[in-house]
Design a protein around this motif. Structure first.
Motif, PDB file in Angstrom:
ATOM      1  N   LEU A   1       0.878  -1.051  -0.007  1.00  0.00           N
ATOM      2  CA  LEU A   1       0.077   0.019  -0.026  1.00  0.00           C
ATOM      3  C   LEU A   1       0.800   1.277  -0.076  1.00  0.00           C
ATOM      4  CD1 LEU A   1      -2.772  -1.077   2.480  1.00  0.00           C
ATOM      5  CD2 LEU A   1      -2.840  -0.887  -0.016  1.00  0.00           C
ATOM      6  N   ALA A   2       1.917   1.092   0.636  1.00  0.00           N
ATOM      7  CA  ALA A   2       2.862   2.165   0.750  1.00  0.00           C
ATOM      8  C   ALA A   2       3.479   2.482  -0.736  1.00  0.00           C
ATOM      9  CB  ALA A   2       3.981   2.005   1.569  1.00  0.00           C
ATOM     10  N   HIS A   3       3.766   1.433  -1.336  1.00  0.00           N
ATOM     11  CA  HIS A   3       4.059   1.716  -2.740  1.00  0.00           C
ATOM     12  C   HIS A   3       3.167   2.255  -3.832  1.00  0.00           C
ATOM     13  CE1 HIS A   3       6.203   0.747  -6.548  1.00  0.00           C
ATOM     14  NE2 HIS A   3       4.822   0.058  -6.988  1.00  0.00           N
ATOM     15  N   ARG A   4       1.865   1.796  -3.466  1.00  0.00           N
ATOM     16  CA  ARG A   4       0.867   2.215  -4.072  1.00  0.00           C
ATOM     17  C   ARG A   4       0.548   3.735  -4.147  1.00  0.00           C
ATOM     18  NH1 ARG A   4      -4.695  -0.977  -2.995  1.00  0.00           N
ATOM     19  NH2 ARG A   4      -3.457  -2.632  -3.625  1.00  0.00           N
ATOM     20  N   HIS A   5       0.894   4.211  -2.763  1.00  0.00           N
ATOM     21  CA  HIS A   5       0.505   5.503  -2.535  1.00  0.00           C
ATOM     22  C   HIS A   5       1.914   6.420  -2.767  1.00  0.00           C
ATOM     23  CE1 HIS A   5      -3.495   5.397  -1.025  1.00  0.00           C
ATOM     24  NE2 HIS A   5      -3.216   4.299  -0.389  1.00  0.00           N
ATOM     25  N   TYR A   6       2.811   6.096  -2.427  1.00  0.00           N
ATOM     26  CA  TYR A   6       4.045   6.931  -2.573  1.00  0.00           C
ATOM     27  C   TYR A   6       5.184   6.511  -3.628  1.00  0.00           C
ATOM     28  CZ  TYR A   6       2.627   8.382   2.152  1.00  0.00           C
ATOM     29  OH  TYR A   6       1.801   8.862   3.168  1.00  0.00           O
ATOM     30  N   GLY A   7       4.809   5.331  -4.369  1.00  0.00           N
ATOM     31  CA  GLY A   7       5.931   4.811  -5.334  1.00  0.00           C
ATOM     32  C   GLY A   7       7.019   4.354  -4.509  1.00  0.00           C
ATOM     33  N   GLY A   8       8.060   3.927  -5.471  1.00  0.00           N
ATOM     34  CA  GLY A   8       9.531   3.686  -4.809  1.00  0.00           C
ATOM     35  C   GLY A   8       9.320   2.102  -4.605  1.00  0.00           C
ATOM     36  N   ALA A   9      10.600   1.535  -3.984  1.00  0.00           N
ATOM     37  CA  ALA A   9      10.515   0.098  -3.377  1.00  0.00           C
ATOM     38  C   ALA A   9      10.156   0.344  -2.059  1.00  0.00           C
ATOM     39  CB  ALA A   9      11.862  -0.395  -3.852  1.00  0.00           C
ATOM     40  N   ARG A  10       9.212  -0.388  -1.372  1.00  0.00           N
ATOM     41  CA  ARG A  10       9.252  -0.225  -0.026  1.00  0.00           C
ATOM     42  C   ARG A  10       9.324  -1.539   0.727  1.00  0.00           C
ATOM     43  NH1 ARG A  10       8.795   5.252   1.100  1.00  0.00           N
ATOM     44  NH2 ARG A  10       7.818   5.842  -0.839  1.00  0.00           N
ATOM     45  N   ARG A  11      10.028  -1.523   1.744  1.00  0.00           N
ATOM     46  CA  ARG A  11      10.268  -2.645   2.366  1.00  0.00           C
ATOM     47  C   ARG A  11       9.900  -2.385   3.994  1.00  0.00           C
ATOM     48  NH1 ARG A  11      14.357  -5.969   5.007  1.00  0.00           N
ATOM     49  NH2 ARG A  11      13.003  -7.247   6.176  1.00  0.00           N
ATOM     50  N   ALA A  12       8.863  -3.206   4.485  1.00  0.00           N
ATOM     51  CA  ALA A  12       8.370  -2.960   5.720  1.00  0.00           C
ATOM     52  C   ALA A  12       9.063  -4.198   6.722  1.00  0.00           C
ATOM     53  CB  ALA A  12       6.983  -3.194   5.724  1.00  0.00           C
ATOM     54  N   VAL A  13       9.452  -3.452   8.083  1.00  0.00           N
ATOM     55  CA  VAL A  13       9.987  -4.244   9.142  1.00  0.00           C
ATOM     56  C   VAL A  13       9.092  -4.445  10.273  1.00  0.00           C
ATOM     57  CG1 VAL A  13      12.275  -4.372  10.587  1.00  0.00           C
ATOM     58  CG2 VAL A  13      12.257  -4.041   8.056  1.00  0.00           C
ATOM     59  N   MET A  14       9.088  -5.681  10.682  1.00  0.00           N
ATOM     60  CA  MET A  14       8.123  -5.939  11.783  1.00  0.00           C
ATOM     61  C   MET A  14       8.971  -5.738  13.232  1.00  0.00           C
ATOM     62  SD  MET A  14       6.454  -9.550  13.100  1.00  0.00           S
ATOM     63  CE  MET A  14       5.083  -9.392  11.543  1.00  0.00           C
ATOM     64  N   MET A  15       8.539  -5.176  14.157  1.00  0.00           N
ATOM     65  CA  MET A  15       9.256  -4.889  15.339  1.00  0.00           C
ATOM     66  C   MET A  15       8.039  -5.169  16.430  1.00  0.00           C
ATOM     67  SD  MET A  15      11.516  -2.081  17.140  1.00  0.00           S
ATOM     68  CE  MET A  15      10.233  -0.597  17.602  1.00  0.00           C
ATOM     69  N   ILE A  16       8.359  -5.863  17.405  1.00  0.00           N
ATOM     70  CA  ILE A  16       7.617  -6.175  18.579  1.00  0.00           C
ATOM     71  C   ILE A  16       8.161  -5.523  19.645  1.00  0.00           C
ATOM     72  CG2 ILE A  16       5.951  -7.685  19.873  1.00  0.00           C
ATOM     73  CD1 ILE A  16       5.291  -8.236  16.933  1.00  0.00           C
ATOM     74  N   TRP A  17       7.532  -4.617  20.250  1.00  0.00           N
ATOM     75  CA  TRP A  17       8.046  -3.482  21.486  1.00  0.00           C
ATOM     76  C   TRP A  17       7.393  -3.679  22.587  1.00  0.00           C
ATOM     77  CZ3 TRP A  17       6.039   0.366  24.108  1.00  0.00           C
ATOM     78  CH2 TRP A  17       6.896   1.320  24.621  1.00  0.00           C
ATOM     79  N   ALA A  18       8.181  -3.760  23.671  1.00  0.00           N
ATOM     80  CA  ALA A  18       7.662  -3.533  24.892  1.00  0.00           C
ATOM     81  C   ALA A  18       8.853  -2.859  25.815  1.00  0.00           C
ATOM     82  CB  ALA A  18       7.321  -4.756  25.691  1.00  0.00           C
ATOM     83  N   GLU A  19       8.382  -2.077  26.841  1.00  0.00           N
ATOM     84  CA  GLU A  19       9.349  -1.486  27.592  1.00  0.00           C
ATOM     85  C   GLU A  19      10.695  -2.124  27.806  1.00  0.00           C
ATOM     86  OE1 GLU A  19       9.959   1.653  28.390  1.00  0.00           O
ATOM     87  OE2 GLU A  19       8.012   2.521  27.953  1.00  0.00           O
ATOM     88  N   GLU A  20      10.598  -3.404  28.358  1.00  0.00           N
ATOM     89  CA  GLU A  20      11.503  -4.454  28.435  1.00  0.00           C
ATOM     90  C   GLU A  20      12.479  -4.933  27.426  1.00  0.00           C
ATOM     91  OE1 GLU A  20       8.329  -4.824  29.019  1.00  0.00           O
ATOM     92  OE2 GLU A  20       8.259  -6.448  30.506  1.00  0.00           O
ATOM     93  N   LEU A  21      11.863  -5.131  26.145  1.00  0.00           N
ATOM     94  CA  LEU A  21      12.493  -5.675  25.172  1.00  0.00           C
ATOM     95  C   LEU A  21      11.915  -5.183  23.804  1.00  0.00           C
ATOM     96  CD1 LEU A  21      14.174  -8.002  24.094  1.00  0.00           C
ATOM     97  CD2 LEU A  21      12.169  -9.756  24.334  1.00  0.00           C
ATOM     98  N   ALA A  22      12.601  -5.212  22.783  1.00  0.00           N
ATOM     99  CA  ALA A  22      12.067  -5.020  21.217  1.00  0.00           C
ATOM    100  C   ALA A  22      12.896  -6.132  20.518  1.00  0.00           C
ATOM    101  CB  ALA A  22      12.480  -3.454  20.757  1.00  0.00           C
ATOM    102  N   VAL A  23      12.047  -6.835  19.555  1.00  0.00           N
ATOM    103  CA  VAL A  23      12.480  -7.619  18.761  1.00  0.00           C
ATOM    104  C   VAL A  23      12.152  -7.335  17.354  1.00  0.00           C
ATOM    105  CG1 VAL A  23      12.530  -9.503  20.706  1.00  0.00           C
ATOM    106  CG2 VAL A  23      10.580  -9.122  18.882  1.00  0.00           C
ATOM    107  N   VAL A  24      12.982  -8.056  16.602  1.00  0.00           N
ATOM    108  CA  VAL A  24      12.652  -7.635  15.086  1.00  0.00           C
ATOM    109  C   VAL A  24      12.975  -8.994  14.389  1.00  0.00           C
ATOM    110  CG1 VAL A  24      13.760  -6.844  13.002  1.00  0.00           C
ATOM    111  CG2 VAL A  24      13.039  -5.335  14.461  1.00  0.00           C
TER     112      VAL A  24
END
Ligand SMILES: NC(=O)c1ccc[n+]([C@@H]2O[C@H](COP(=O)([O-])OP(=O)(O)OC[C@H]3O[C@@H](n4cnc5c(N)ncnc54)[C@H](O)[C@@H]3O)[C@@H](O)[C@H]2O)c1
Ligand SMILES: N[C@H](C(=O)O)[C@H](O)COP(=O)(O)O
Length: 333
Positions: free
Chosen positions: A146-169
């Motif tokens: 959808l980002a590519h559809r609206h803004y063009g260009g190659a788009r890579r989305a990265v998942m992060m799960i975040w909490a105060e004590e830990l963030a993971v990708v």
């Protein structure tokens, strides 16, 4: 509407899951948690039905995005999706898939247009959407499209799960585990690390984010005796990131990098496979974790849990992860 004055937009998610319930509960708790104004993209009749069945005393008002902030103080603002949603609790209905997908598309359009400052997604059932022909593995990948559809260009989305004590990708996401070693390339690791470092600095205001990379094999390969991906792929990618000014360490043995003392040495753990990353965060902070999509030109957050069909309609769903997702979207957008 200026971006900071705009509300957040929340999607309905799978209407047969716990999304409607936790959204209603989050709205009821808005003052306790100081939530920023939001509106829901859904079928108002369906949400009213869920509220009635669960005896959640929420006034609902169908509205337009530009009226949502004003409405929020006295009623839950809903922008209608123009679908008659069935949403029987616990029984995903292929007939509802179009409304679920439409909510995500419209939420992104709202953010692009400035009608909303960020989007928060309620959980979708991937298999229910696949059965209905949805071609994207999950929100994360769909949002890149959808980002590519609206803004063009190659788009890579990265998942992060975040909490105060830990963030993971997780570096690889929604693919079979047997495919992960093949997809784990130096380029993928470097690109993921650069996106994580950039967004942690820009959105989370961590001046010099410390990235810790997990190995793929037991004991991070034990110097090649238990697998060579660490030597051939992960370590060279880390060296490239360091050469580009990113503070990156590893590859670390995945089983020993999540205890408290180890966690204090980094800001985010990046793991080759989905479950290496998500098991520790969902064990430590299931009820508070937030899924944040990095790398996009807009902010998207989500609770860290799924549709929980097994408890839908029973009134026992915990809204805190959604509440934290709403708070975080307000904070970083
Ligand atoms: N962001 C998303 O859209 C997202 C995230 C994760 C999973 N999913 C999807 O959800 C579906 C179900 O996945 P799953 O069963 O692995 O995970 P799940 O998170 O839906 O449920 C796992 C367990 O946790 C419980 N649980 C989950 N959320 C809860 C809450 N808020 N309060 C109380 N208990 C809760 C459930 O009852 C269940 O026992 C799958 O189709 C998956 O693709 C979607
Ligand atoms: N992989 C995520 C998890 O297990 O929590 C979840 O499926 C959400 O993914 P999307 O945000 O891409 O739908």
């Amino acid at each position: 509407m200026t971006k900071t004055a705009a509300p957040l937009v929340v999607t309905q998610g799978d209407p047969s899951g716990i999304g409607p319930e936790i959204l209603l509960k989050a709205y009821l708790a808005r003052d306790d948690y100081g939530l920023p104004p939001f509106f829901l993209l859904a079928d108002p009749a369906h949400i009213a039905r869920v509220a009635g069945e669960l005896q959640l005393d929420v006034k609902i008002e169908a509205t337009a995005p530009d009226k949502a902030c004003k409405t929020f103080a006295h009623a839950l603002p809903i922008v209608s999706l123009d679908y008659d949603v069935r949403g029987f609790p616990g029984r995903p209905d292929p007939a509802d898939a179009a409304s679920t997908i439409s909510a995500i598309e419209r939420a992104v359009a709202c953010v692009v247009k400035g009608d909303a400052r960020a989007l928060v997604t309620n959980p979708i059932s991937k298999s229910a959407l696949y059965d209905a022909g949805f071609a994207h593995p999950g929100h994360t990948e769909f949002l890149a499209t959808l980002a590519h559809r609206h803004y063009g260009g190659a788009r890579r989305a990265v998942m992060m799960i975040w909490a105060e004590e830990l963030a993971v990708v997780p570096i690889t996401i929604h693919i079979p585990l047997s495919d992960a070693p093949k997809r784990l390339t130096r380029d993928l690791i470097v690109e993921t690390g650069e996106i994580a470092a950039r967004d942690l600095a820009a959105r989370f205001h961590i001046e010099k984010p410390r990235l810790a990379f997990a190995g793929l094999n037991p004991h991070a390969g034990e110097n090649g005796a238990l697998g060579r991906e660490e030597i051939d792929v992960i370590a060279p990618a880390i060296a490239t990131l360091r050469a580009r000014g990113v503070e990156a360490s590893g590859p670390h043995p995945a089983d020993t990098m999540f205890h408290a003392a180890a966690r204090a040495t980094y800001d985010v753990a990046l793991c080759p496979t989905h479950d290496q990353a998500l098991i520790p965060i969902k064990t430590l902070a299931f009820e508070r974790g937030v899924n944040v999509t990095l790398g996009l030109p807009f902010v998207r957050t989500s609770p860290d849990h799924g549709t929980a069909f097994d408890i839908a309609g029973r009134g026992v769903a915990d809204p805190r992860s959604l509440i934290e997702a709403i708070r975080l979207a307000g904070r970083i957008s």
